[in-house]
Design an enzyme around this catalytic site. Structure first.
Site, PDB file in Angstrom:
ATOM      1  N   ARG A 176      34.206  29.392 -16.290  1.00  0.00           N
ATOM      2  CA  ARG A 176      33.760  28.422 -15.276  1.00  0.00           C
ATOM      3  C   ARG A 176      32.233  28.347 -15.313  1.00  0.00           C
ATOM      4  NH1 ARG A 176      33.031  30.306 -10.463  1.00  0.00           N
ATOM      5  NH2 ARG A 176      35.071  31.315 -10.310  1.00  0.00           N
ATOM      6  N   TYR A 193      29.967   1.855  -6.753  1.00  0.00           N
ATOM      7  CA  TYR A 193      31.339   2.099  -7.193  1.00  0.00           C
ATOM      8  C   TYR A 193      32.226   2.434  -5.985  1.00  0.00           C
ATOM      9  CZ  TYR A 193      35.198   4.371  -9.634  1.00  0.00           C
ATOM     10  OH  TYR A 193      36.437   4.718 -10.092  1.00  0.00           O
ATOM     11  N   ASP A 245      23.438   5.972 -10.692  1.00  0.00           N
ATOM     12  CA  ASP A 245      24.701   5.971 -11.439  1.00  0.00           C
ATOM     13  C   ASP A 245      24.482   5.032 -12.630  1.00  0.00           C
ATOM     14  OD1 ASP A 245      27.220   5.419 -12.477  1.00  0.00           O
ATOM     15  OD2 ASP A 245      28.209   5.357 -10.525  1.00  0.00           O
ATOM     16  N   LYS A 293      33.714   6.372 -19.380  1.00  0.00           N
ATOM     17  CA  LYS A 293      33.452   5.000 -19.797  1.00  0.00           C
ATOM     18  C   LYS A 293      32.733   4.977 -21.157  1.00  0.00           C
ATOM     19  CE  LYS A 293      35.255   4.545 -15.735  1.00  0.00           C
ATOM     20  NZ  LYS A 293      34.479   4.426 -14.510  1.00  0.00           N
TER      21      LYS A 293
END
Ligand SMILES: *Cc1c(COP(=O)(O)O)cnc(C)c1O
Length: 381
Positions: free
Chosen positions: A46, A98, A170, A195
């Site tokens: 992690r 978004y 973003d 994306k």
């Protein structure tokens, strides 16, 4: 070094144990330690994973930051960044952000005493009016979904910094190939790697890149403490996708321009939203702030019935949410990505019933325009 070279080589060092030219997928949860307190810098996956680390190093270079941290999704990256504010702080955010970000801010973070103003960030005066003494963060997105509205990142960053707020961008729609917000003045940039960065519609992920060592220290602490890390397989997929970012973006870009020009000349189309068109209200800003105009376009077919008929007829363009993949995806924002926004507000934001959004892929552009042309025939003249 040039951007293409960086895409391929930054962070992608030959594997120290074998010389493997592609960074291996370190599919492990932990690392054997030689003795108490003696290890190779890796204790638990992690906290540290070499595959994820390679992607983080790569993206830090591409976005010109001091470091990056990769997360399980774009929303997980946004959630991690949201820890830069605390109860009592105020955030100014684009009203075209978004939908998932809007939902997270208004339905989750607002419960913890953070206050929000959603404004039209294309209008600097409106942004300025929204600032309060408690404003600590300005959240920008440019271009926005689905109207492709831009905001002036250098101007707004200067305004925010004068008032003691950090600036988060973003950059999912542009990718670092088209736009580098940290160079333009922002403090933190993030992506849904789902994306353009991964680019092949086969992974969900997110990444945040920061400009200051203090921000990197906090983001690393949050990544390890809240644990929404990007797994090694997905890290590898994104790392591999980025190697071809430049060639893909060049083709996305040339296809995007050609499809926008095609759509713009169609009598059945009322309006085409694409920063590359001279008629786009922020075409000059796009030229100043971006290296190109990208592959995201929206256009208005006048009514829900027309949009439905058109979308029912496309063959090569696939009807679906998401964007930025090699294949062309087409969607109907009002009933898909923006369905949760109540109607009057939705139309006010320009998401009309006839609006169609297209993420232009890298197919042969003649095939795309032929598909769009035959689908337009489904609409009565
Ligand atoms: C998809 C997307 C996100 C969310 O990313 P996920 O990987 O789906 O969590 C955030 N911002 C923009 C602009 C997006 O397109």
């Amino acid at each position: 070094m040039g951007f293409s070279t960086e895409c391929i080589h930054a962070g992608n060092l030959p594997d120290p144990s074998t010389g493997a030219v592609a960074v291996p997928i370190y599919q492990t949860s932990t690392y054997v330690q030689e003795a108490l307190g003696k290890h190779k810098g890796y204790e638990y996956a992690r906290t540290q994973n070499p595959t994820r680390h390679a992607l983080e190093e790569n993206m830090a270079v591409l976005e010109k930051g001091v470091g990056a941290r990769a997360f399980a999704s774009g929303m997980a990256a946004a959630t991690a960044i949201s820890t830069f504010v605390k109860s009592g702080d105020h955030v100014v955010c684009s009203n075209m952000t978004y939908g998932g970000t809007y939902r997270y801010y208004t339905q989750i973070q607002a419960r913890y005493g953070v206050e929000f103003s959603f404004v039209d960030t294309a209008d600097p005066a409106e942004v300025l009016r929204a600032f309060r003494p408690t404003t600590r963060l300005l959240h920008l997105e440019s271009p926005t979904n689905p109207i492709m509205t831009l905001c002036d990142i250098p101007l707004l960053s200067g305004m925010a910094h004068e008032r003691g707020a950090i600036v988060v961008v973003d950059n999912t729609f542009a990718s670092p190939y088209l736009q580098q917000p940290l160079v333009l003045g922002a403090d933190i940039v993030y992506h849904s790697t789902t994306k353009f960065l991964n680019g092949h519609s086969d992974s969900i992920g997110g990444i945040a890149v920061v400009k200051s060592p203090e921000h990197l220290e906090w983001l690393s602490f949050v990544q390890n403490s809240s644990g929404a890390i990007l797994g090694p397989m997905d890290s590898w997929l994104v790392l591999r996708g980025i190697k071809t970012l430049v060639v893909r973006m060049e083709r996305h870009e040339s296809n995007g321009r050609a499809v926008a020009a095609f759509l713009d000349g169609q009598p059945k189309i009322r309006k085409v939203n694409y920063p590359g068109l001279a008629t786009h209200p922020q075409h000059e800003l796009a030229k100043r702030q971006m290296r190109g105009f990208g592959a995201m376009i929206s256009f208005d077919l006048g009514s829900f019935e027309n949009a439905a008929a058109f979308l029912g007829r496309v063959r090569l363009c696939s009807l679906g949410e998401s964007l930025g993949g090699v294949e062309t995806l087409i969607s109907h924002p009002a009933s898909m990505t923006h369905a949760a926004i109540p109607e009057p507000e939705r139309s006010r934001l320009g998401v009309t019933p006839g609006l169609v959004r297209i993420s232009v892929g890298i197919e042969d552009v003649e095939d795309l325009t032929a598909d769009l042309a035959q689908a337009l025939e489904a609409i009565p003249a």
